[in-house]
Design a protein around this motif. Structure first.
Motif, mmCIF file in Angstrom:
data_model
loop_
_atom_site.group_PDB
_atom_site.id
_atom_site.type_symbol
_atom_site.label_atom_id
_atom_site.label_comp_id
_atom_site.label_asym_id
_atom_site.label_seq_id
_atom_site.Cartn_x
_atom_site.Cartn_y
_atom_site.Cartn_z
ATOM 1 N N ASP A 88 0.966 -1.239 0.098
ATOM 2 C CA ASP A 88 -0.134 0.108 0.003
ATOM 3 C C ASP A 88 0.890 1.289 0.095
ATOM 4 N N SER B 25 0.265 4.358 0.447
ATOM 5 C CA SER B 25 -0.270 5.516 1.016
ATOM 6 C C SER B 25 0.720 6.157 2.041
ATOM 7 N N LEU C 273 -3.863 6.276 -3.342
ATOM 8 C CA LEU C 273 -3.824 5.806 -1.896
ATOM 9 C C LEU C 273 -4.787 4.732 -1.913
ATOM 10 N N GLY C 274 -4.259 3.716 -1.113
ATOM 11 C CA GLY C 274 -4.914 2.602 -0.884
ATOM 12 C C GLY C 274 -4.933 1.447 -1.736
ATOM 13 N N VAL C 275 -4.330 1.756 -3.012
ATOM 14 C CA VAL C 275 -4.082 0.812 -3.952
ATOM 15 C C VAL C 275 -2.984 -0.421 -3.722
ATOM 16 N N GLN C 276 -3.036 -1.223 -4.343
ATOM 17 C CA GLN C 276 -2.093 -2.516 -4.254
ATOM 18 C C GLN C 276 -0.970 -2.191 -5.472
#
Length: 292
Positions: A113, A115, A163-166
């Motif tokens: 992640d 972020s 933000l918050g993706v792989q």
């Protein structure tokens, strides 16, 4: 001139030959009329030597910071069929599909992640351009950045959508900073990263913790059953540091002549620059059967 036909090497002589692309195999400062900017320029003698090594049984492994999309055209141009390809600075390791001669599947993908890294960098480099390469292979970016070595599937998004993706890596580009200023700003953030300049632009890759070309190649070596003493690696960038140190401990690692001092010091030895044919000279030195 085509690669020479030679006897296959014995099992106890088989090497892993790990090759960076840009500035090592590819001399992109000398693109010819028939050269695609993505697959770049390969000196014909060097291409013959790489194919000969591959065809006689050595395991040639491309190990690059490029995306998968920008790596496989170079493999095609080299006219080799390696079992393993390392992309995205070690975050993506491909394996050739035995049912399709030139098709590759994602065998290992390291993701994280992004972020925290993005938010922390943004506090220091507010004018930078941000992007993430997704573990699935796509690419999200906030503003246009040089894309020749990045995935073809791209989408511009607001910063918040990064933000918050792989992600397999974060890319930060800062046209407003010299590389030294850029690295100084990032060094205070305590992030795991590899960095290198693309042209005159300051460019930073951030990988999952502990993921480098070396970590991926170590897995490949184990799968192949080839000891570290029979590893040859060549590169020219800061993203090659771990690979050159790893290969040089028991095997052989070569820094290109145009590499910065930090990279040259990480290698076992230094060869000529890319436009001097440095990789070909280093391969001929290590593998005498290649000598004219």
């Amino acid at each position: 001139m085509p690669a020479r036909a030679g006897a296959r090497v014995a099992g106890d002589e088989r090497h892993i030959i790990a090759l960076d692309l840009d500035g090592t195999v590819l001399d992109n400062g000398h693109l010819g009329a028939g050269d695609d900017p993505v697959s770049g320029h390969i000196d014909p003698e060097l291409g013959d030597a790489i194919r000969e090594l591959h065809e006689t049984g050595h395991e040639v492994v491309i190990a690059t910071g490029r995306s998968v999309d920008a790596t496989l055209p170079v493999v095609e141009k080299l006219r080799i069929r390696p079992e393993w390809v390392v992309a995205a600075n070690g975050a993506v390791t491909l394996r050739r599909d035995p049912l399709a001669a030139r098709a590759y599947r994602r065998e290992f993908v390291e993701a994280f992640d992004p972020s925290d890294a993005l938010l922390r960098i943004r506090t220091r480099l507010a004018t930078a351009r941000f992007a993430v390469e997704l573990a699935s292979g796509g690419f999200l970016y906030t503003e246009e950045i040089p894309t020749g070595t990045l995935p073809s599937e791209q989408r511009r998004v607001p910063f918040e959508e990064l933000l918050g993706v792989q992600a397999s890596r974060v890319v930060v580009v800062s046209p407003d900073h010299r590389l030294e200023e850029f690295l100084d700003a990032v060094s205070t953030l305590g992030l795991t990263h590899v960095s290198y300049a693309v042209g005159s632009t300051s460019w930073l890759d951030i990988a999952p913790d502990g993921v480098t070309k070396a970590s991926a190649l170590e897995v490949v070596a184990e799968k192949l059953g080839i000891p570290a003493s029979r590893v040859f690696a060549a590169g020219d960038g800061r993203n090659d540091l771990d690979m050159l140190r790893w290969a040089g401990r028991l095997g052989d690692s070569v820094a290109m002549g145009q590499a910065v001092p930090e990279v040259q010091q990480a290698a076992s030895r230094v060869t000529g620059t890319v436009d001097e044919g440095g990789l070909l000279a280093a391969l001929r030195d290590r593998f005498p059967a290649l000598r004219p």
